[in-house]
Design an enzyme around this catalytic site. Structure first.
Site, mmCIF file in Angstrom:
data_model
loop_
_atom_site.group_PDB
_atom_site.id
_atom_site.type_symbol
_atom_site.label_atom_id
_atom_site.label_comp_id
_atom_site.label_asym_id
_atom_site.label_seq_id
_atom_site.Cartn_x
_atom_site.Cartn_y
_atom_site.Cartn_z
ATOM 1 N N SER A 32 -4.954 -7.603 -8.296
ATOM 2 C CA SER A 32 -6.258 -7.569 -8.950
ATOM 3 C C SER A 32 -6.346 -6.409 -9.924
ATOM 4 C CB SER A 32 -7.320 -7.388 -7.869
ATOM 5 O OG SER A 32 -8.552 -7.024 -8.432
ATOM 6 N N TYR A 36 -10.939 -2.835 -1.191
ATOM 7 C CA TYR A 36 -10.296 -4.074 -1.642
ATOM 8 C C TYR A 36 -9.176 -3.745 -2.630
ATOM 9 C CZ TYR A 36 -9.432 -8.124 -4.559
ATOM 10 O OH TYR A 36 -8.801 -9.107 -5.271
ATOM 11 N N LYS A 64 -4.801 -4.006 -2.460
ATOM 12 C CA LYS A 64 -3.922 -4.629 -3.455
ATOM 13 C C LYS A 64 -2.890 -3.615 -3.969
ATOM 14 C CE LYS A 64 -5.647 -8.637 -3.080
ATOM 15 N NZ LYS A 64 -4.854 -9.677 -2.410
#
Ligand code: UDP
Length: 324
Positions: A116, A140, A144
């Site tokens: 991302s 989050y 990643k």
């Protein structure tokens, strides 16, 4: 070629499965259906398995001989990750580690990883190139970022090749309206703007109108989900043809503000969106726009479905007649 798609019942995964099917590529889909939809998987080769259940995952690897894995399965909401980092670190990272363990055990050498633009954090320059410093500002994005580090170390030590695809904002739907975006709860801008147009009882909140951007609202790079899907197949073929591991941005290079998205959807629908201005959402950088040169050069990727009208019209079509 035989491909394992992990998380193939989710939004981007299901569109990738559709593309694989259209290309007659032999595909097995694994999903725990915690967020995804069985009806979104337009293929019969489906196994309801949780990647945290390593024993059952190993059985899948034992049953089929895969040439590569496309790994989508992960929690992916910025806000939720700030409230519940344990869920994100435990499940996103353990899920990846389990898949890599199975790949080592059953000698599968290629993985395409869903990453991302959240790995970059607050942009120091725009457009974001892959070399931009990686300083994620929410759990989050951190999962990643760590995922990419794990992949690099596993390649060095064990020779598993990877392409990490750093998505900007996935949007739009299958043009025939068979599958589309369906999250519960829905938190993404485009479905919520459409809801604020179609549902008399729903009002959208614009998260901040005081950013240092052209109209004060956040700017994002929206990329059609079918273009994202295509990139995974290009990336896997690239590795199978001898390409080397890499991290690659997937975006259009153009940014649209929240207010621009609202206005465009009002034009498409011919109706008004009901919205109010709210506070900024924690963890939201003001602008995220991709430099996509690398994807074009290395993968021969095209953003042919990602004009803003094509994105918004396909999304509107899906949300007026969702199938699940
Ligand atoms: N956004 C908003 N209201 C909403 C949902 C999103 O104003 O109800 C804004 C959000 O602040 C961001 C953009 O829309 O600037 C895209 O958010 P989304 O959640 O769709 O994707 P993200 O950028 O978080 O991946």
């Amino acid at each position: 070629m035989k491909v394992l798609v992990v998380g193939g019942a989710g939004y981007i995964g299901s569109h990738t499965v559709l593309k694989l099917k259209e290309k007659n590529i032999d595909t097995v889909v694994v999903d725990n259906l915690s967020k995804g939809h069985r009806k979104a998987v337009l293929t019969d080769n489906f196994e309801k398995v949780d990647i945290l259940d390593k024993k059952r995952l190993e059985k899948i690897f034992e049953k089929y001989k895969f040439d590569g894995v496309i790994h989508f399965a992960a929690h992916c909401l910025v806000g939720e990750s700030i409230k519940n980092p344990k869920l994100y670190f435990e499940e996103n990272l353990n899920g990846l580690l389990n898949i890599l363990d199975c790949m080592l055990k059953f000698k599968v050498d290629n993985i395409i990883f869903s990453s991302s633009c959240a790995v970059y954090g607050n942009p120091q320059f725009i457009p974001l190139t892959e070399e931009h410093p990686k300083d994620p500002i929410n759990p989050y994005g951190e999962t990643k970022f760590f995922g990419e580090k794990i992949l690099k170390r596993y390649e060095e030590a064990y020779g598993i090749k990877f392409i990490s695809l750093r998505y900007f904002n996935a949007a739009g739907a299958d043009f025939e309206g068979r599958i589309g975006e369906s999250h519960n709860p829905e938190t993404h801008l485009i479905p919520l703007v459409i809801k604020s147009i179609l549902d008399n009882n729903f009002q959208l909140t614009v998260f901040g109108n005081d950013y240092n951007t052209k109209d004060g609202s956040c700017i994002r790079d929206y990329i059609h989900v079918l273009d994202l899907a295509e990139a995974h197949i290009l990336a896997l073929n690239y590795l199978l043809d001898g390409g080397t591991s890499d991290c690659i941005n997937l975006g259009t290079g153009k940014g649209f503000s929240v207010f621009e998205i609202i206005r465009e959807l009002e034009k498409i629908s011919g109706k008004k969106s009901k919205y109010k201005i709210g506070k900024r959402r924690e963890g939201d950088p003001p602008i995220l726009v991709a430099d996509n040169k690398k994807a074009k050069e290395i993968l021969g990727w095209k953003t042919e479905n990602s004009g803003i009208n094509s994105i918004l019209e396909s999304a509107f079509k899906w949300h007026t007649s969702p199938k699940f």
